[in-house]
Design a protein around this motif. Structure first.
Motif, PDB file in Angstrom:
ATOM      1  N   GLY A  52       0.816  -1.208   0.000  1.00  0.00           N
ATOM      2  CA  GLY A  52       0.000   0.000   0.000  1.00  0.00           C
ATOM      3  C   GLY A  52       0.848   1.255   0.000  1.00  0.00           C
ATOM      4  N   GLU A  53       0.543   2.149   0.921  1.00  0.00           N
ATOM      5  CA  GLU A  53       1.228   3.436   0.992  1.00  0.00           C
ATOM      6  C   GLU A  53       2.729   3.269   1.201  1.00  0.00           C
ATOM      7  OE1 GLU A  53       0.728   7.695   3.395  1.00  0.00           O
ATOM      8  OE2 GLU A  53      -0.442   5.931   3.970  1.00  0.00           O
ATOM      9  N   ALA A  54       3.141   2.126   1.782  1.00  0.00           N
ATOM     10  CA  ALA A  54       4.566   1.888   2.016  1.00  0.00           C
ATOM     11  C   ALA A  54       5.354   1.812   0.715  1.00  0.00           C
ATOM     12  CB  ALA A  54       4.759   0.610   2.826  1.00  0.00           C
ATOM     13  N   CYS A  55       4.682   1.678  -0.424  1.00  0.00           N
ATOM     14  CA  CYS A  55       5.367   1.747  -1.719  1.00  0.00           C
ATOM     15  C   CYS A  55       6.226   3.020  -1.807  1.00  0.00           C
ATOM     16  CB  CYS A  55       4.346   1.776  -2.860  1.00  0.00           C
ATOM     17  SG  CYS A  55       4.035   0.179  -3.628  1.00  0.00           S
ATOM     18  N   LEU A  56       5.735   4.071  -1.184  1.00  0.00           N
ATOM     19  CA  LEU A  56       6.432   5.351  -1.250  1.00  0.00           C
ATOM     20  C   LEU A  56       7.676   5.361  -0.383  1.00  0.00           C
ATOM     21  CD1 LEU A  56       3.320   7.707  -1.105  1.00  0.00           C
ATOM     22  CD2 LEU A  56       4.318   6.503  -3.041  1.00  0.00           C
ATOM     23  N   TRP A  57       7.806   4.376   0.499  1.00  0.00           N
ATOM     24  CA  TRP A  57       8.988   4.278   1.357  1.00  0.00           C
ATOM     25  C   TRP A  57       9.880   3.121   0.931  1.00  0.00           C
ATOM     26  CZ3 TRP A  57       4.656   3.669   5.346  1.00  0.00           C
ATOM     27  CH2 TRP A  57       3.950   4.868   5.457  1.00  0.00           C
ATOM     28  N   VAL A  85     -12.599  -3.060   3.502  1.00  0.00           N
ATOM     29  CA  VAL A  85     -12.419  -1.614   3.535  1.00  0.00           C
ATOM     30  C   VAL A  85     -12.321  -1.069   2.119  1.00  0.00           C
ATOM     31  CG1 VAL A  85     -11.322  -1.622   5.798  1.00  0.00           C
ATOM     32  CG2 VAL A  85      -9.905  -1.836   3.752  1.00  0.00           C
ATOM     33  N   TYR A  86     -12.692   0.195   1.991  1.00  0.00           N
ATOM     34  CA  TYR A  86     -12.559   0.885   0.709  1.00  0.00           C
ATOM     35  C   TYR A  86     -11.319   1.774   0.766  1.00  0.00           C
ATOM     36  CZ  TYR A  86     -12.997   4.393  -2.903  1.00  0.00           C
ATOM     37  OH  TYR A  86     -12.720   5.215  -3.967  1.00  0.00           O
ATOM     38  N   ARG A  87     -10.506   1.707  -0.278  1.00  0.00           N
ATOM     39  CA  ARG A  87      -9.411   2.664  -0.435  1.00  0.00           C
ATOM     40  C   ARG A  87      -9.084   2.806  -1.909  1.00  0.00           C
ATOM     41  NH1 ARG A  87      -4.705  -0.405  -1.073  1.00  0.00           N
ATOM     42  NH2 ARG A  87      -4.751  -2.464  -0.106  1.00  0.00           N
ATOM     43  N   ASP A  88      -8.690   3.996  -2.265  1.00  0.00           N
ATOM     44  CA  ASP A  88      -8.269   4.283  -3.630  1.00  0.00           C
ATOM     45  C   ASP A  88      -6.773   4.564  -3.587  1.00  0.00           C
ATOM     46  OD1 ASP A  88      -7.735   5.230  -6.161  1.00  0.00           O
ATOM     47  OD2 ASP A  88      -9.479   6.547  -6.256  1.00  0.00           O
ATOM     48  N   ASN A  89      -5.980   3.697  -4.176  1.00  0.00           N
ATOM     49  CA  ASN A  89      -4.529   3.839  -4.094  1.00  0.00           C
ATOM     50  C   ASN A  89      -4.006   5.105  -4.762  1.00  0.00           C
ATOM     51  OD1 ASN A  89      -3.996   1.442  -2.637  1.00  0.00           O
ATOM     52  ND2 ASN A  89      -4.219   0.228  -4.508  1.00  0.00           N
ATOM     53  N   ARG A  90      -4.794   5.717  -5.648  1.00  0.00           N
ATOM     54  CA  ARG A  90      -4.362   6.950  -6.294  1.00  0.00           C
ATOM     55  C   ARG A  90      -4.318   8.115  -5.328  1.00  0.00           C
ATOM     56  NH1 ARG A  90      -5.658   3.323  -9.189  1.00  0.00           N
ATOM     57  NH2 ARG A  90      -5.009   3.026 -11.332  1.00  0.00           N
ATOM     58  N   VAL A  91      -4.955   7.948  -4.189  1.00  0.00           N
ATOM     59  CA  VAL A  91      -4.905   8.983  -3.164  1.00  0.00           C
ATOM     60  C   VAL A  91      -3.536   8.997  -2.485  1.00  0.00           C
ATOM     61  CG1 VAL A  91      -5.870   9.657  -0.921  1.00  0.00           C
ATOM     62  CG2 VAL A  91      -7.379   9.008  -2.779  1.00  0.00           C
ATOM     63  N   TYR A  92      -2.829   7.876  -2.531  1.00  0.00           N
ATOM     64  CA  TYR A  92      -1.502   7.816  -1.930  1.00  0.00           C
ATOM     65  C   TYR A  92      -0.437   8.356  -2.877  1.00  0.00           C
ATOM     66  CZ  TYR A  92      -3.859   4.731   1.371  1.00  0.00           C
ATOM     67  OH  TYR A  92      -4.716   4.222   2.299  1.00  0.00           O
ATOM     68  N   ASP A  93      -0.520   7.972  -4.142  1.00  0.00           N
ATOM     69  CA  ASP A  93       0.435   8.461  -5.130  1.00  0.00           C
ATOM     70  C   ASP A  93      -0.023   7.994  -6.506  1.00  0.00           C
ATOM     71  OD1 ASP A  93       2.975   8.274  -6.891  1.00  0.00           O
ATOM     72  OD2 ASP A  93       3.638   9.441  -5.168  1.00  0.00           O
ATOM     73  N   GLY A  94      -0.238   8.938  -7.413  1.00  0.00           N
ATOM     74  CA  GLY A  94      -0.739   8.598  -8.735  1.00  0.00           C
ATOM     75  C   GLY A  94       0.221   7.750  -9.536  1.00  0.00           C
ATOM     76  N   ARG A  95       1.515   7.959  -9.317  1.00  0.00           N
ATOM     77  CA  ARG A  95       2.502   7.246 -10.116  1.00  0.00           C
ATOM     78  C   ARG A  95       2.672   5.803  -9.647  1.00  0.00           C
ATOM     79  NH1 ARG A  95       8.374   9.813 -11.822  1.00  0.00           N
ATOM     80  NH2 ARG A  95       8.485   8.787 -13.853  1.00  0.00           N
ATOM     81  N   TYR A  96       2.465   5.553  -8.356  1.00  0.00           N
ATOM     82  CA  TYR A  96       2.674   4.215  -7.805  1.00  0.00           C
ATOM     83  C   TYR A  96       1.372   3.475  -7.508  1.00  0.00           C
ATOM     84  CZ  TYR A  96       7.651   4.930  -7.624  1.00  0.00           C
ATOM     85  OH  TYR A  96       8.954   5.130  -7.997  1.00  0.00           O
ATOM     86  N   ALA A  97       0.253   4.055  -7.934  1.00  0.00           N
ATOM     87  CA  ALA A  97      -1.039   3.414  -7.687  1.00  0.00           C
ATOM     88  C   ALA A  97      -1.141   2.059  -8.384  1.00  0.00           C
ATOM     89  CB  ALA A  97      -2.174   4.330  -8.148  1.00  0.00           C
ATOM     90  N   ASP A  98      -0.588   1.948  -9.584  1.00  0.00           N
ATOM     91  CA  ASP A  98      -0.663   0.667 -10.309  1.00  0.00           C
ATOM     92  C   ASP A  98       0.089  -0.434  -9.562  1.00  0.00           C
ATOM     93  OD1 ASP A  98      -2.190   1.792 -12.269  1.00  0.00           O
ATOM     94  OD2 ASP A  98      -0.535   2.123 -13.669  1.00  0.00           O
TER      95      ASP A  98
END
Length: 561
Positions: free
Chosen positions: A312-317, A460-473
């Protein structure tokens, strides 16, 4: 005469004290109940200007929130524990992960101490008044989260498992793991590059590990890479030991036989295999000195080609820092490897299912109006409230198109600084397209109530594009590949706290042994027998008996028949 003078002086001192002390307010200027919350990352909101979504939450729940706290590390409980242990300056509501409090939560939840409210007593006969809170508290999924026989915590909804296996995709290609067509020819991407293929089985995973160490995957001409440098936490290797058939946490079968993942014979088989990887130099030789940050740093700097950590959001780390060094598109993710007839347990696989919650909120007995807390969390768990605390106001800060969040940048810009997270869009531009500030503070993702009404199951509902558009895929790929390995005792804490303490003692002993066994400091014969004997002396038999009895009384065994 002296006594009279002293009495007058005492009265004067008391009067001055009364003038100097202001009675604690319980309502604000709008007549709303003031609630003092101490929560993870609450320090970010201390003194912050309230935005329109914050005000909307307060209006709908008829509360006025005073938020403070600390970041999610040792400092958090260093600040929280003294307040609860001393009874001074206690918050009305606090967040905790019970197993992270070093056993302190068990004492706080003891109904004889009078520290925490019993939610069962507060909600008795009021299910219609607090429908969403009641559905969560008394659901099949969360209903057995009890301490001292009472519901004392409101769980913060989360993914069942947030783990991922990251690979250096370019290394996979370099050692021969790439996608091919029916004729065996490489499949190329739009830029003409081979597309990496991640290992599907435990045998392939082992093969990749050796090639990442010995096959010059970075094309440096040197033997300067490792397959992995896992941090010193055994549970971070869950997708590997589950391929050996190791249970997830404590488990029970239909006959009432209780097992524990770290003492299960299958875990010994895993340790034997992983120790060989270490002995052969495939695993970084000082891995046991690493924490989460240093494990990720070795991946980021190109010293390792595999890291098992949060998704998830940890992609950014994890992925993003690595690609900032080696180039965009160099990191991919894979499914948990499947055991085979030759290695592991055939067909076994998965990431540990940790129960779909991460910590929760408890109400202290010093709270002047616990009903206000019930109103607040019933709203935050509702369809509207869950989305607001994560994404802001629908129609103001975002619109929902095909279940995707489309941010309104103009309206977000009008809010106080810090209300919304800055992220990169798909083109790498910094925009206010991220989540709302309460997502990391009032905790818990939005429950997908539409899915619940259709299936009766929580997600749960989550949209990964809210974390980062480039890493959502890449985050979406993680979701697609995630296989959850669960237990029949999922979220089962409805046992005496003395048993929970014994569980933690045994868990700590086995985690320490596991790290030592992998690194060769303990052997897998006499030392394995010795640590099991140590667990037995610390009440393993009592734990298993109590768990079996409690599971039977809770109706868990009946469901397994």
């Amino acid at each position: 005469m002296k006594q009279r003078i002293l009495a007058v002086l005492l009265i004067a001192v008391l009067c001055l004290g009364a003038v100097g002390c202001k009675k604690q307010e319980t309502v604000d200027e709008y007549g709303r109940d003031i609630l003092k919350l101490f929560i993870i990352n609450g320090n970010y909101l201390e003194g912050a200007k309230k935005d329109s979504a914050w005000k909307h939450i307060e209006e709908k729940s008829h509360t006025s929130l005073r938020i403070e706290g600390a970041v999610n590390n040792a400092d958090y409980y260093t600040r929280l524990s003294p307040m609860l242990n001393s009874g001074r300056n206690m918050p009305d509501v606090f967040f905790s992960v019970p197993t992270a409090t070093d056993g302190a939560y068990f004492k706080w939840a003891d109904q004889n101490t009078g520290i925490l409210y019993n939610l069962d007593e507060l909600l008795l006969g009021r299910e219609d008044e607090f429908p969403y809170l009641s559905k969560v508290i008394y659901s099949d999924k969360y209903g057995n989260i009890k301490y001292d026989g009472a519901h004392t915590i409101i769980p913060a909804p989360d993914d069942n498992s947030g783990w991922a296996i990251y690979y250096r995709g370019d290394w996979l290609v370099n050692v021969g793991y790439y996608q091919v067509d029916a004729s065996g020819e490489p499949i190329l991407d739009g830029a003409g590059n081979k597309i990496p293929r991640t290992p599907a089985t435990l045998e392939e995973f082992e093969d990749v590990c050796y090639k990442f160490r010995n096959g010059d995957p970075n094309k440096s001409g040197k033997k300067d890479t490792y397959a992995m440098a896992p941090q010193n936490e055994a549970h971070c290797l869950s997708p590997l030991y589950h391929a050996f058939g190791v249970p997830a946490d404590w488990d029970i079968d239909k006959d009432g036989n209780v097992s524990f993942m770290y003492t299960d014979p299958a875990f010994k088989n895993f340790l034997t295999w992983y120790n060989k990887l270490y002995s052969d130099g495939v695993i970084y030789d000082q891995f046991y000195t690493l924490n989460e940050a240093s494990e990720r740093k070795m991946f980021e700097e190109g010293e390792t080609g595999i890291v098992i950590t949060n998704g998830g959001e940890a992609c950014l780390w994890v992925a993003k820092p690595c690609e900032e060094v080696f180039g965009y598109g160099k990191v991919t993710c894979g499914a948990p490897p499947v055991g085979t007839a030759n290695l592991g347990q055939e067909g076994a696989c998965g990431f540990s299912d940790w129960g779909g919650w991460w910590g929760g909120f408890s109400i202290t007995k010093t709270c002047a109006n616990p009903d206000a807390v019930l109103r607040l969390f019933d709203y935050l768990l509702s369809p509207e409230g869950g989305m607001i605390k994560n994404y802001g106001l629908e129609g103001v800060h975002y619109t929902l198109v095909d279940r995707r969040i489309v941010p309104n940048f103009e309206n977000r810009q009008k809010e106080p600084e810090g209300s919304f997270t800055k992220i990169n869009d798909a083109d790498g531009n910094s925009v206010l397209g991220g989540g709302y500030r309460f997502a990391s503070v009032l905790g818990g993702k939005a429950i997908d109530w539409e899915h619940f009404e259709q299936t009766g199951a929580f997600s749960v509902y989550r949209d990964n594009r809210v974390y980062d558009g480039r890493y959502a895929d890449l985050m979406d790929l993680q979701d697609e590949l995630r296989v959850e390995h669960s237990t029949n005792l999922l979220n089962f804490t409805d046992i005496p706290t003395v048993v929970m303490r014994k569980q933690l003692i045994i868990q700590d002993k086995m985690k320490t042994y596991a790290i030592n066994a992998i690194s060769g400091k303990k052997n897998l014969t006499t030392d394995w027998d010795a640590v099991l004997a140590d667990c037995d002396s610390n009440g393993m038999a009592d734990i298993k008996l109590m768990l079996a009895t409690a599971a039977d009384e809770a109706g868990i065994l009946a469901k397994l028949q």
